[in-house]
Design a protein around this motif. Structure first.
Motif, PDB file in Angstrom:
ATOM      1  N   GLY A  44      36.189 -29.839  27.258  1.00  0.00           N
ATOM      2  CA  GLY A  44      36.064 -30.033  25.818  1.00  0.00           C
ATOM      3  C   GLY A  44      35.683 -28.785  25.049  1.00  0.00           C
ATOM      4  N   ALA A  45      35.256 -27.731  25.750  1.00  0.00           N
ATOM      5  CA  ALA A  45      34.916 -26.484  25.061  1.00  0.00           C
ATOM      6  C   ALA A  45      36.179 -25.863  24.459  1.00  0.00           C
ATOM      7  N   ASN A  46      36.049 -25.326  23.271  1.00  0.00           N
ATOM      8  CA  ASN A  46      37.176 -24.674  22.609  1.00  0.00           C
ATOM      9  C   ASN A  46      36.606 -23.768  21.518  1.00  0.00           C
ATOM     10  N   THR A  47      36.485 -22.494  21.814  1.00  0.00           N
ATOM     11  CA  THR A  47      35.813 -21.563  20.908  1.00  0.00           C
ATOM     12  C   THR A  47      36.473 -21.540  19.535  1.00  0.00           C
ATOM     13  N   LEU A  48      37.783 -21.340  19.480  1.00  0.00           N
ATOM     14  CA  LEU A  48      38.472 -21.251  18.189  1.00  0.00           C
ATOM     15  C   LEU A  48      38.397 -22.567  17.425  1.00  0.00           C
ATOM     16  N   ALA A  49      38.719 -23.677  18.079  1.00  0.00           N
ATOM     17  CA  ALA A  49      38.730 -24.970  17.391  1.00  0.00           C
ATOM     18  C   ALA A  49      37.347 -25.324  16.854  1.00  0.00           C
ATOM     19  N   SER A  50      36.308 -25.026  17.629  1.00  0.00           N
ATOM     20  CA  SER A  50      34.947 -25.364  17.210  1.00  0.00           C
ATOM     21  C   SER A  50      34.514 -24.527  16.010  1.00  0.00           C
ATOM     22  N   ILE A  51      34.837 -23.236  16.034  1.00  0.00           N
ATOM     23  CA  ILE A  51      34.507 -22.379  14.896  1.00  0.00           C
ATOM     24  C   ILE A  51      35.213 -22.886  13.634  1.00  0.00           C
ATOM     25  N   ALA A  52      36.492 -23.185  13.760  1.00  0.00           N
ATOM     26  CA  ALA A  52      37.274 -23.637  12.609  1.00  0.00           C
ATOM     27  C   ALA A  52      36.737 -24.959  12.058  1.00  0.00           C
ATOM     28  N   ARG A  53      36.362 -25.858  12.942  1.00  0.00           N
ATOM     29  CA  ARG A  53      35.812 -27.154  12.511  1.00  0.00           C
ATOM     30  C   ARG A  53      34.488 -26.970  11.756  1.00  0.00           C
ATOM     31  N   GLU A  54      33.591 -26.139  12.299  1.00  0.00           N
ATOM     32  CA  GLU A  54      32.305 -25.908  11.643  1.00  0.00           C
ATOM     33  C   GLU A  54      32.480 -25.169  10.323  1.00  0.00           C
ATOM     34  N   PHE A  55      33.477 -24.316  10.257  1.00  0.00           N
ATOM     35  CA  PHE A  55      33.738 -23.578   9.019  1.00  0.00           C
ATOM     36  C   PHE A  55      34.066 -24.540   7.885  1.00  0.00           C
ATOM     37  N   VAL A  56      34.896 -25.522   8.172  1.00  0.00           N
ATOM     38  CA  VAL A  56      35.249 -26.508   7.153  1.00  0.00           C
ATOM     39  C   VAL A  56      34.014 -27.316   6.742  1.00  0.00           C
ATOM     40  N   LYS A  57      33.210 -27.713   7.716  1.00  0.00           N
ATOM     41  CA  LYS A  57      32.008 -28.506   7.425  1.00  0.00           C
ATOM     42  C   LYS A  57      31.018 -27.751   6.549  1.00  0.00           C
ATOM     43  N   VAL A  58      30.756 -26.510   6.903  1.00  0.00           N
ATOM     44  CA  VAL A  58      29.685 -25.748   6.254  1.00  0.00           C
ATOM     45  C   VAL A  58      30.162 -25.028   4.994  1.00  0.00           C
ATOM     46  N   LYS A  59      31.353 -24.432   5.052  1.00  0.00           N
ATOM     47  CA  LYS A  59      31.822 -23.598   3.946  1.00  0.00           C
ATOM     48  C   LYS A  59      32.818 -24.314   3.039  1.00  0.00           C
ATOM     49  N   GLY A  60      33.271 -25.480   3.473  1.00  0.00           N
ATOM     50  CA  GLY A  60      34.158 -26.268   2.626  1.00  0.00           C
ATOM     51  C   GLY A  60      35.559 -25.706   2.505  1.00  0.00           C
ATOM     52  N   ARG A  61      35.941 -24.838   3.424  1.00  0.00           N
ATOM     53  CA  ARG A  61      37.296 -24.284   3.433  1.00  0.00           C
ATOM     54  C   ARG A  61      37.693 -23.961   4.858  1.00  0.00           C
ATOM     55  N   GLN A  62      38.989 -23.772   5.044  1.00  0.00           N
ATOM     56  CA  GLN A  62      39.468 -23.427   6.370  1.00  0.00           C
ATOM     57  C   GLN A  62      39.224 -21.947   6.679  1.00  0.00           C
ATOM     58  N   LEU A  63      39.066 -21.672   7.946  1.00  0.00           N
ATOM     59  CA  LEU A  63      39.024 -20.302   8.442  1.00  0.00           C
ATOM     60  C   LEU A  63      40.351 -19.629   8.105  1.00  0.00           C
ATOM     61  N   GLU A  64      40.308 -18.408   7.596  1.00  0.00           N
ATOM     62  CA  GLU A  64      41.531 -17.720   7.166  1.00  0.00           C
ATOM     63  C   GLU A  64      41.824 -16.554   8.109  1.00  0.00           C
ATOM     64  N   LEU A  65      42.866 -16.719   8.912  1.00  0.00           N
ATOM     65  CA  LEU A  65      43.272 -15.697   9.885  1.00  0.00           C
ATOM     66  C   LEU A  65      44.779 -15.454   9.772  1.00  0.00           C
ATOM     67  N   PRO A  66      45.257 -15.041   8.612  1.00  0.00           N
ATOM     68  CA  PRO A  66      46.705 -14.945   8.402  1.00  0.00           C
ATOM     69  C   PRO A  66      47.403 -13.935   9.305  1.00  0.00           C
ATOM     70  N   HIS A  67      46.753 -12.828   9.622  1.00  0.00           N
ATOM     71  CA  HIS A  67      47.422 -11.784  10.401  1.00  0.00           C
ATOM     72  C   HIS A  67      47.427 -12.130  11.889  1.00  0.00           C
ATOM     73  N   LEU A  68      46.339 -12.729  12.381  1.00  0.00           N
ATOM     74  CA  LEU A  68      46.352 -13.234  13.757  1.00  0.00           C
ATOM     75  C   LEU A  68      47.377 -14.363  13.886  1.00  0.00           C
ATOM     76  N   ALA A  69      47.443 -15.223  12.874  1.00  0.00           N
ATOM     77  CA  ALA A  69      48.452 -16.286  12.898  1.00  0.00           C
ATOM     78  C   ALA A  69      49.852 -15.694  12.906  1.00  0.00           C
ATOM     79  N   GLY A  70      50.041 -14.587  12.197  1.00  0.00           N
ATOM     80  CA  GLY A  70      51.347 -13.938  12.157  1.00  0.00           C
ATOM     81  C   GLY A  70      51.765 -13.356  13.488  1.00  0.00           C
ATOM     82  N   LEU A  71      50.800 -13.135  14.388  1.00  0.00           N
ATOM     83  CA  LEU A  71      51.123 -12.680  15.740  1.00  0.00           C
ATOM     84  C   LEU A  71      51.265 -13.847  16.716  1.00  0.00           C
TER      85      LEU A  71
END
Length: 403
Positions: free
Chosen positions: A27-54
């Motif tokens: 069940g561990a998932n570093t990226l998924a967990s960070i992204a989930r907590e980001f939405v909870k705490v900061k009210g927006r999605q994690l923004e990684l457009p250039h990593l996504a582009g790769l």
């Protein structure tokens, strides 16, 4: 100008590995967990457009059935996949050595007891050889918390703070001014010699400064004392063939300085990226620039700080265009990790996860590398890229990068 650049996003896992149950990490998932907590705490999605582009998001979604709350790119330019680990542990040397084509197929020695962790015989020999009046700690501990707990006593008594974790490691914290940096390094080198019989992978010097528990902070003078890899790595093959391996950050220490032409230190994510960019501009043909971005692991993963981790990822993503723009026509860029460290997982240890494998060369189209069965596929790919003798482990994906 054949060059390669490896950026290790230390601890950046993308989903629990097939053997995660053996490590208690299902069940561990570093990226998924960070992204989930980001939405909870900061009210927006994690923004990684250039990593996504790769291709990061496509690789991460293929590696796990967890939702990844990060916007994918409409188009991908690069090769992307995810890799499982062959090595027996989920530690830093094992992950890095396997990246360089040499998996660790033996079991490290560990200090299993949470308290009174080190054998009395070892402590007695270490104190006798180094002249210290004793040690503090002798337990499993967080490197930052133990400074708050024992820093004052260390300054008062002159006893170094020695602690460990679930990894095969012996860590030593000491005040740079009151104890002395050189004395700390000498102490750690003595520990390295004595710990060989216990098969401990690393001794880590953790110097710190400050005037009290509220201000004690580790400095950038960390030093890792590792045993040698069990076989020649792709770094050895490249240097023996007349190439150059430029280490940035703790890479040289992890490989016990074997196969390293030049080692450059830098402290902090910004400085590590800046130094990498400088070396990309200066390095000659037949060179490998190898950088470990340790902040992700030591500052956020182990400290279980998903928001800090996410903000550091966003900063790295914002610098990625500079890295790509600095690439020569014949330079290969590889982004990967050495293990996971899910900042929402119980405890403070690494997590057994798939790592991302992202590759880019100028003019590259969308290439799905799929699941790789070993981190060693990276090292094997580098042997093809540099026209070196093949490694004993790993399957090269170099042809997929050239079609």
């Amino acid at each position: 100008m054949t060059k390669a650049v490896i950026l290790v996003l230390d601890s950046f896992g993308v989903g629990c590995a097939p053997d995660a149950e053996r490590f208690g990490d299902v069940g561990a998932n570093t990226l998924a967990s960070i992204a989930r907590e980001f939405v909870k705490v900061k009210g927006r999605q994690l923004e990684l457009p250039h990593l996504a582009g790769l291709g990061l998001i496509r690789a991460a979604r293929a590696a796990s059935d967890q939702t990844i709350l990060v916007q994918d790119a409409a188009q991908v330019a690069g090769a992307y996949g995810y890799a499982a680990e062959l090595s027996s542990g989920k530690d830093t040397p094992s992950g890095h050595w396997e990246i360089a084509g040499v998996p660790v197929l033996f079991d490290w020695g560990y200090f299993q007891q949470k308290t009174d962790s080190f054998p009395q015989e070892l402590i007695a020999k270490l104190c006798a050889e180094t002249g210290v009046p004793g040690i503090l700690g002798n337990c499993h501990a967080s490197g930052t918390e133990i400074l708050k707990q024992l820093g004052d006593e260390h300054v008062r008594t002159g006893k170094p703070i020695c602690y460990t974790s679930a990894d095969s490691v012996f860590q030593v914290a000491a005040h740079e001014e009151h104890f002395g940096l050189e004395r700390l390094l000498d102490f750690c080198q003595a520990a390295r010699r004595l710990l060989d019989e216990y098969n401990i992978g690393r001794v880590i010097a953790r110097p710190f400064l400050g005037a009290g528990p509220d201000t004690y902070a580790r400095t950038g003078n960390r030093r890792d004392y590792s045993v040698l890899p069990p076989a020649p790595t792709v770094l050895d093959k490249l240097t023996e063939a007349g190439g150059e391996v430029i280490s940035i950050g703790k890479i040289a220490d992890i490989y016990a300085h074997q196969g390293i032409s030049r080692g450059l230190k830098a402290t902090g994510l910004e400085a590590l990226i800046d130094t990498t960019l400088q070396q990309m501009q200066q390095a000659g043909s037949n060179s490998l620039i190898f950088t470990n971005l340790v902040d992700f692991d030591q500052n956020y993963g182990h400290r279980r700080d998903p928001i800090g981790y996410g903000e550091a990822l966003e900063y790295f993503d914002s610098r990625l265009p500079e890295v790509i723009e600095t690439l020569d026509d014949d330079t290969l860029l590889l982004l990967t990790a050495d293990h996971g460290c899910d900042p929402t997982w119980p405890g403070t240890e690494h997590t057994r996860e798939f790592i991302p494998v992202l590759c880019y060369r100028k003019g590259m189209a969308d290439v799905d590398l799929g699941q790789r069965n070993s981190f060693a596929d990276i090292g094997q790919t580098l042997t093809d890229f540099f026209s070196l003798e093949a490694m004993s482990y790993g399957d090269s994906f170099f042809k997929q990068l050239t079609t």
